[in-house]
Design an enzyme around this catalytic site. Structure first.
Site, PDB file in Angstrom:
ATOM      1  N   ASP A 222       1.139  -0.580   0.226  1.00  0.00           N
ATOM      2  CA  ASP A 222       0.075  -0.034  -0.076  1.00  0.00           C
ATOM      3  C   ASP A 222       1.137   1.374  -0.230  1.00  0.00           C
ATOM      4  OD1 ASP A 222      -2.306   1.980  -0.077  1.00  0.00           O
ATOM      5  OD2 ASP A 222      -3.556   0.417   1.528  1.00  0.00           O
TER       6      ASP A 222
HETATM    7  C1  BGC Z   1      -5.511   3.094  -0.157  1.00  0.00           C
HETATM    8  C2  BGC Z   1      -5.358   2.487  -1.250  1.00  0.00           C
HETATM    9  C3  BGC Z   1      -4.713   2.725  -2.251  1.00  0.00           C
HETATM   10  C4  BGC Z   1      -3.664   4.243  -2.411  1.00  0.00           C
HETATM   11  C5  BGC Z   1      -3.128   4.466  -3.735  1.00  0.00           C
HETATM   12  C6  BGC Z   1      -3.624   4.210  -0.023  1.00  0.00           C
HETATM   13  O1  BGC Z   1      -3.470   5.231   1.246  1.00  0.00           O
HETATM   14  O2  BGC Z   1      -4.944   2.924   0.955  1.00  0.00           O
HETATM   15  O3  BGC Z   1      -6.690   1.738  -1.051  1.00  0.00           O
HETATM   16  O4  BGC Z   1      -5.082   1.902  -3.883  1.00  0.00           O
HETATM   17  O5  BGC Z   1      -3.737   4.780  -1.749  1.00  0.00           O
HETATM   18  O6  BGC Z   1      -4.118   6.242  -3.547  1.00  0.00           O
END
Ligand code: BGC
Length: 807
Positions: A222
């Protein structure tokens, strides 16, 4: 040698390592020497945002994942995936950062709307079909967030303490199902599980996901979740995103040279990235896994999913569907009726080309405008439409911020980017005075040149009096209206993540205006090369005050044939980045419902929320329709359902609690959150008094459950449509030990299928009973022998037929 092995063999250590980290916020580097182009990733899950600012290139916005799960229809979830795969190809994106398959452990979880269900089987089936639809377009997915990222509080650091059984039987189960169906990617969560942060979790990433389940795709962190070099590299993570804060790069090269990370470990990661690149068609010489791309109409799919997801939880005296031929006046109220909340907040946000509000959808339908005919369901009402009058009163406004400036009072809304000295770099018309982007600036603009961003628009007030203009955002701003400078200075600087997702601050400025006298408003933000931009001009017209608003709505309802009240949550309530503190509706919306219901017994409450809310007024109103975050076609689908062109097809994918105290807590203690409930989650805990039970939802016809038999490990169920209209029934199959066993829930969902039938018609469904339904995790999957009760049901509490089964 395969193309992948050849490509791998041609790379030196530095280049291999380079391929394992983001080049920027959304992409991996290209390596032209081996014919590899740059891999582009983008969120997910209800639309495909794309990686830059393209207000002139909007995204289809489908209903929230909770809505998709409420359809209980994997085929529709697959279509949703196809639409998104199609969107990804259109926007040059190779990997969609979705689906989100964490569980609805607690409705207080801020991203509840972004997940499917409290049930792992339903989550896995919907998620697998969605993933298949996306990947059929030759676009990858990242099933996320692996694992147990079921709430937002302290999400970067919280350690989830969860027992082996619950972990396997509930939280890992959807990932296992979707990986088994062929997902090309998984995203490692921010949180830890039982003492190890997920990006370093060798037992779960290497042991379970890669070895036990045979996952051959890539695990991406993530965003900013990876914090270490050797522990993350040795723990099974393959790719670190984004570039900022990357702990790999040169440090990983050094770790390989020092022996802390074996080179084979790096090779395995590179192989996985190359395999993904081959699948999505960006590695020369490899055959991409693409079927002919689809050409679906995204708006039509959004509308169909919405109508099929709406859950009618109450319909006293069969108030719904309304008969348009008999309607003379419809009194609509609620701020969200005019300003629909069609999606949840956070990384999932997209900017659709249009949004049909409930008010617009109903007004259009009642004016006899053509509607989408839903196959097999009566759409004949369009022919008998009269010109019913639709009135609108705000009634209660839960929005903490004034709405963004938009038509009809605002026109000529324009966004402009300028370089130092005022040179214009880019100009675009906008639908509302709101700019948000994460990642690249508009095409052709050098981000380092941007000095000034501005929004300008013309306000032609409909009413005389004290209006309020607002700056929403954070940064250094100047706001002018006509010749007046209303503000100059810093508005706000986000100092923690939740503030970023809340869209930061708001400053309001009163302004005396005269009806019809136009004024030009300009908001300017200074600051070079911003990677994340979010700011807007807000506008509130003069208001008579909250008490008068309630009176207006009640008075209008009293005069009407039927009252429709739209209530729901706001962006300050449901979003990524923070959890909810209460399930109560914000503002005075409960009071609004009670006032309208007291004024008109024919009151329909439309709930516009991605996840459960409390309804102290549930028994006071004739009908309650849950519409989730319904996507861009919200109001069109609402009109279809309220006026009977479509049946509300949804069934609850999650138990709706009656009070806050019934929601599991999400706040960690000393850095840990204990899942003390074990396997007794949601309906599996057999809640005594839910507001609405798991699986519940009414249609517009009646169903008789005629027979249930067990043949060859499948339940064979016959149901008959005994009502007056064509319809659909989701037949749910529950099983449980015939002799209660305190270590297991009383019953759990073992399968489901949908029957569609004309009036009087019977349908026989065959629903397989998989081995896993009879197993528990006890150091391995163990079948528990004994006698089970198999139940065919309309919902978890409305069980119609029973059959014993010995295992
Ligand atoms: C989120 C993810 C997301 C990523 C990119 C993170 O803060 O938890 O679900 O895909 O950001 O935007």
């Amino acid at each position: 040698m395969s193309v992948i092995e050849e490509a791998l063999a041609a790379l030196d250590l530095e280049t291999k390592v380079k391929l394992l980290s983001g080049k920027d916020f959304w992409t991996l580097p290209a390596i032209p020497e081996i014919g590899l182009r740059s891999l582009v990733m983008s969120d997910g899950p209800i639309g495909l945002r794309g990686i830059g600012w393209r207000p002139d290139d909007p995204s289809v916005a489908l209903p929230s994942p909770t809505a998709l799960a409420a359809t209980w229809d994997p085929a529709l979830a697959r279509t949703a995936g196809q639409v998104l795969g199609q969107e990804a190809r259109r926007k040059g994106v190779h990997v969609l950062l979705a689906p989100t398959v964490n569980l609805h452990r607690s409705p207080l979880g801020g991203r509840h709307f972004e997940c499917y269900s409290e049930d792992p089987l339903l989550t896995g089936e919907i998620g697998a079909a969605y993933m298949t639809g996306v990947q059929e377009q030759g676009v990858g997915t990242t099933v996320k967030h692996f694992v147990a990222n079921d709430a937002e509080t302290d999400r970067f650091t919280v350690d989830i303490r969860v027992g082996e059984r619950a972990l396997r039987e509930l939280y890992l189960a959807p990932f296992e199902r979707i990986v088994g169906a062929g997902a090309w990617g998984v995203m490692a969560a921010y949180n830890g599980v039982n003492g190890s942060t997920m990006t370093e979790h060798a037992d779960l990433q290497l042991g379970v996901l890669k070895r036990e389940w045979g996952f051959d795709g890539f695990i991406v962190s993530d965003w900013t979740a990876a914090r270490t070099t050797a522990p993350a590299a040795n723990g099974g993570l393959d790719v670190v995103m984004p570039a900022v804060g990357d702990p790999w790069g040169e440090a990983l090269v050094a770790a390989v040279r020092s022996g802390a990370v074996p080179e084979e470990v790096v090779d395995d990661k590179v192989r996985r990235v190359l395999r993904l690149a081959a699948r999505v068609g960006i590695l020369d010489g490899a055959t991409p896994a693409v079927v002919p791309p689809s050409t679906l109409d995204g708006a039509a799919v959004a509308r169909e999913i919405a109508a099929r997801s709406f859950v009618l939880v109450r319909n006293e005296g069969d108030l719904l569907p309304l008969d348009p031929a008999r309607l003379r006046t419809v009194a609509v109220s609620g701020a969200l009726a005019a300003d629909a909340r069609v999606q949840g907040g956070g990384s999932a946000l997209v900017q659709p080309a249009r949004v049909v509000s409930p008010l617009d959808g109903l007004t259009a339908a009642l004016a006899g405008e053509p509607t989408l005919a839903v196959p097999g369901e009566g759409s004949a009402y369009a022919a008998v439409l009269n010109a019913a009058t639709v009135t609108y009163a705000v009634g209660a406004d839960p929005r903490q911020r004034v709405p963004f400036a938009a038509a009809p009072q605002w026109s000529d809304i324009t966004g402009v980017l300028r370089a130092a000295g005022g040179r214009e770099l880019y100009r675009t018309p906008l639908r509302s005075a709101y700019v948000r982007w994460m990642g690249d600036p508009p095409p052709g603009v050098d981000p380092d040149e941007i000095e000034v961003l501005s929004l300008s628009a013309r306000l032609t007030p409909a009413e005389s009096g004290t209006h309020e203009l607002a700056i929403v955002g954070f940064g250094e701003f100047v706001l002018t209206a006509g010749d007046h400078t209303l503000f100059e200075g810093p508005v706000y600087r986000a100092n923690d993540e939740s503030d970023v997702f809340r869209g930061a601050g708001e400053r309001r400025f009163p302004l005396e205006l005269t009806a019809g006298q136009a004024i030009d408003v300009v908001l300017t933000q200074r600051g070079g090369n911003p990677g994340f931009v979010s700011f807007a001009i807000g506008h509130a017209p003069p208001s008579p005050g909250p008490d008068a608003l309630l009176d207006e709505a009640a008075n209008a309802a009293a005069e009407a044939d039927v009252a429709v009240v739209v209530v729901g949550t706001t962006e300050e309530v449901e979003s990524e980045g923070f959890d909810r503190t209460t399930l109560a509706l914000p503002g005075r919306q409960d009071e609004l419902v009670s006032r309208v219901a007291a004024a008109n017994p024919r009151t329909v409450v439309v709930v516009n929320a991605g996840s459960p809310v409390l309804m102290p007024w549930a028994d006071e109103v004739a009908a309650i329709l849950l519409t989730w975050f319904p996507g861009q076609e919200a109001g069109a689908a609402l009109a279809d359902v309220l006026l009977g062109a479509a049946e509300p097809g949804g069934r609850l994918p999650t138990t709706w609690p009656r009070r806050d105290a019934d929601a599991l807590p999400v706040t960690p203690t000393d850095g840990a959150l204990a899942y003390d409930e074990g396997v007794f989650l949601g309906y599996r805990a057999d809640p005594a008094d839910p507001l609405f039970p798991f699986g519940h939802g009414l249609g517009y016809t009646e169903w008789a459950y005629e027979s249930l038999s067990i043949e060859d490990r499948a339940a064979v169920v016959t149901v008959r449509n005994t009502g007056p209209r064509p319809g659909r029934e989701v037949v749910q199959l529950y099983i449980g030990p015939s002799t209660p066993d305190a270590s297991r829930p009383r019953r759990w969902l073992a399968g489901f299928a949908t029957a569609a039938a004309e009036p009087g018609e019977a349908v026989t469904l065959r629903i397989p009973l998989p081995d896993r339904a009879f197993q528990v995790w006890d150091g391995g999957w163990q079948t528990v022998p004994g006698t089970y009760t198999v139940e065919a049901a309309h919902s978890v509490i409305d069980r119609r037929l029973t059959e014993p089964l010995s295992i």
